[in-house]
Enzyme design. Structure first.
Site, short mmCIF file in Angstrom:
data_model
loop_
_atom_site.label_atom_id
_atom_site.label_comp_id
_atom_site.label_asym_id
_atom_site.label_seq_id
_atom_site.Cartn_x
_atom_site.Cartn_y
_atom_site.Cartn_z
N ASP A 207 33.97 106.21 85.01
CA ASP A 207 33.06 107.21 84.46
C ASP A 207 32.52 108.00 85.65
O ASP A 207 31.94 107.42 86.58
CB ASP A 207 31.89 106.55 83.75
CG ASP A 207 32.28 105.85 82.45
OD1 ASP A 207 33.49 105.76 82.17
OD2 ASP A 207 31.37 105.39 81.74
N SER B 283 27.87 106.52 94.03
CA SER B 283 29.06 106.20 94.81
C SER B 283 30.23 107.08 94.38
O SER B 283 30.16 107.78 93.37
CB SER B 283 29.41 104.72 94.64
OG SER B 283 28.31 103.92 95.04
#
Length: 306
Positions: free
Chosen positions: A125, A264
């Site tokens: 995602d 991240s």
């Protein structure tokens, strides 16, 4: 904006706020609080000093300890409310710490893996950007500009991907932080690159000289349908941690690992003539916009299958 002087990377105070679109072409609203905070920190001497301290190893270890401790549980509910996270999608459990919550598993069936062998899928995602790889390619990853050679810290390996495709999957704090393999195959090696954060004295009023590279880990994958692929995880600057599973072979959709707390990024490099990326992703990237994708979702087609 961004620029270079010698080997020093300059971060200007007027950070670009990219737009994000879903696969139907609708612009999505998102919280720009993190960008505004970075703008403040990078934009003055005190902020850069704070960042320098926060990136010291013993500070990041303290931060990691706190996020893994029961003392951090109080952060969970406010975070869910602030980011409008639908917990119906995730396993029902009592979380022991903030990181236990952050690395939560999604319920079976909430992410459907496209198993068509000719389809390239998203590993996570995320918000996706596409780059065509050539000798002048410059990637913007976590507010740092990299060439492919600098990203890999390996000029010979970088040359093997000239003419190919680069996909940058940016995960934000509201995303599911586990990621999967994009095809079946085997893994040859893992390589870890230590991060760097350094500031120097400013030479102009509107430029803030910074040399910064995030820690990153990449795997060389021999995939069954997309050739040799480089799959890289880029950790957050302060307390983010990359946690990869140890495995030499894998199936498409198998979990490769997860990130602990911190926004991240995943970078995937594919060699020339392996894949054709979906046109909406390419068009959005041409406009310096990102495309919202989900783990397991089709993002391209193997070139010979067209």
């Amino acid at each position: 904006m961004y620029g270079w002087s010698g080997n020093t990377y300059f971060y200007r105070i007027d950070i670009i706020m990219m737009k994000i679109y879903n696969r139907d072409g609708k612009e999505l609203e998102f919280d720009q609080g993190q960008n505004r905070l970075l703008k403040k920190l990078y934009g003055n001497l005190l902020g850069r000093c704070i960042l320098k301290v926060l990136t010291l190893p013993f500070i990041t270890h303290i931060g990691g300890w706190y996020m893994n401790s029961s003392f951090s549980k109080g952060r969970i509910l406010p975070f869910i409310k602030k980011n409008h996270i639908c917990m119906d999608d995730y396993e029902d459990k009592q979380y022991k710490s903030y990181n236990d919550f952050f690395t939560r598993r999604i319920k079976e069936g909430k992410r459907c893996i496209d198993l068509d062998i000719n389809h390239l899928i998203s590993p996570a995602d995320s918000k996706l950007s596409y780059y065509s790889i050539n000798e002048n390619t410059q990637l913007m990853i976590k507010d740092t500009i990299y060439s492919i050679k600098e990203l890999l810290n390996d000029e010979e390996l970088a040359l093997q991907y000239q003419g190919g495709d680069c996909l940058v999957f940016r995960l934000t704090v509201d995303d599911y932080h586990r990621y999967c393999f994009i095809d079946s195959g085997t893994k040859e090696k893992d390589c870890y690159i230590q991060g760097i954060f350094h500031t120097v004295n400013p030479i102009a009023n509107d430029y803030y000289p910074i040399y910064k590279q995030n820690s990153r880990s990449y795997s060389l994958l021999h995939t069954e349908h997309f050739g040799d692929v480089i799959y890289m995880e880029v950790g957050a600057m302060m307390v983010g941690k990359i946690c990869n599973h140890s495995m030499s072979s894998y199936q498409k959709g198998d979990e490769k690992g997860y990130f602990e707390f911190g926004g991240s990024t995943i970078v995937v490099l594919l060699k020339k003539d392996q894949v054709i990326i979906d046109q909406d992703i390419i068009e959005n990237s041409k406009k310096y916009c990102e495309t919202k994708v989900l783990m397991g979702e089709k993002i391209g087609v193997k070139k010979h299958s067209l």
